[in-house]
Write a protein that holds these residues in place. Structure first.
Motif, mmCIF file in Angstrom:
data_model
loop_
_atom_site.group_PDB
_atom_site.id
_atom_site.type_symbol
_atom_site.label_atom_id
_atom_site.label_comp_id
_atom_site.label_asym_id
_atom_site.label_seq_id
_atom_site.Cartn_x
_atom_site.Cartn_y
_atom_site.Cartn_z
ATOM 1 N N VAL A 78 0.750 -1.144 0.530
ATOM 2 C CA VAL A 78 0.417 -0.264 -0.017
ATOM 3 C C VAL A 78 1.042 1.095 -0.144
ATOM 4 O O VAL A 78 2.521 1.182 0.852
ATOM 5 C CB VAL A 78 -0.415 -0.311 1.480
ATOM 6 N N ALA A 79 0.414 2.295 -0.968
ATOM 7 C CA ALA A 79 1.218 3.242 -0.928
ATOM 8 C C ALA A 79 1.413 4.360 0.225
ATOM 9 O O ALA A 79 0.427 4.606 1.396
ATOM 10 C CB ALA A 79 0.608 4.245 -2.188
ATOM 11 N N LYS A 80 2.134 4.304 0.880
ATOM 12 C CA LYS A 80 2.632 4.807 2.176
ATOM 13 C C LYS A 80 1.752 6.831 1.985
ATOM 14 O O LYS A 80 2.556 7.750 1.053
ATOM 15 C CB LYS A 80 3.994 5.541 2.821
ATOM 16 N N THR A 81 1.168 7.447 2.485
ATOM 17 C CA THR A 81 0.392 8.813 2.454
ATOM 18 C C THR A 81 0.883 9.412 4.109
ATOM 19 O O THR A 81 1.512 8.616 4.984
ATOM 20 C CB THR A 81 -1.054 8.896 2.457
ATOM 21 N N GLU A 82 1.555 11.076 3.986
ATOM 22 C CA GLU A 82 2.254 11.326 4.774
ATOM 23 C C GLU A 82 0.611 12.472 5.641
ATOM 24 O O GLU A 82 -0.421 11.861 4.658
ATOM 25 C CB GLU A 82 2.731 12.525 4.001
ATOM 26 N N PRO A 83 0.632 12.092 7.169
ATOM 27 C CA PRO A 83 -0.636 12.706 7.200
ATOM 28 C C PRO A 83 -0.190 14.024 7.392
ATOM 29 O O PRO A 83 0.011 15.115 6.696
ATOM 30 C CB PRO A 83 0.124 12.549 8.989
ATOM 31 N N TYR A 84 -1.656 14.204 7.252
ATOM 32 C CA TYR A 84 -2.514 15.767 7.107
ATOM 33 C C TYR A 84 -1.043 16.974 8.000
ATOM 34 O O TYR A 84 -1.602 15.841 9.187
ATOM 35 C CB TYR A 84 -3.813 15.826 7.710
ATOM 36 N N LYS A 85 -0.859 18.092 6.633
ATOM 37 C CA LYS A 85 -0.157 18.969 8.311
ATOM 38 C C LYS A 85 -0.492 19.994 8.490
ATOM 39 O O LYS A 85 -1.651 20.394 7.420
ATOM 40 C CB LYS A 85 1.362 19.242 7.665
ATOM 41 N N THR A 86 -0.809 20.610 9.678
ATOM 42 C CA THR A 86 -1.432 21.739 9.641
ATOM 43 C C THR A 86 -1.156 23.504 9.470
ATOM 44 O O THR A 86 0.049 23.125 9.038
ATOM 45 C CB THR A 86 -1.908 22.110 11.698
#
Length: 118
Positions: A78-86
């Motif tokens: 599964v492709a790694k996604t970066e967490p949402y940055k504030t």
């Protein structure tokens, strides 16, 4: 009575004696299974005469949108996604004012050199 064209009432335009064999649907096919990281299986059909190297190793799974491979034991990860940055996280990554001034000066210096205005 109004009639138009030469079609017989109740028939489709273009309908005729053609069957599946006339449309090419009778060609021999090979079923190839693909599996994604979630275990979903997708079966794609290819012409029987196609060389093995022309059959793709990976496809996008229609079930999950993830990449799917032909190896059931080792499907693509599964492709790694970066967490949402504030916004605050981006502000913390910004350069200091001194660094920004030096970068701006470098850029202006390069532009002046290209234009010949030193």
């Amino acid at each position: 009575m109004a009639t138009g064209g030469n079609a017989i009432r109740g028939t489709r335009v273009g309908a005729g004696p053609m069957g599946e064999q006339d449309h090419g649907h009778h060609a021999d096919r090979v079923a190839v299974s693909y599996w994604d990281a979630l275990g979903n299986e997708t079966v794609r059909y290819f012409a029987a005469g196609i060389p093995e190297e022309e059959i793709p190793e990976t496809i996008d799974s229609p079930h999950s949108g993830l990449p799917a491979g032909r190896d059931k034991a080792n499907p693509p990860a599964v492709a790694k996604t970066e967490p949402y940055k504030t916004h605050l996280a981006y502000v913390k990554e910004r350069r200091s004012d001194d660094e920004a001034d030096s970068i701006l000066e470098d850029a202006l210096k390069q532009l002046r050199e290209r234009r010949g205005q030193d």
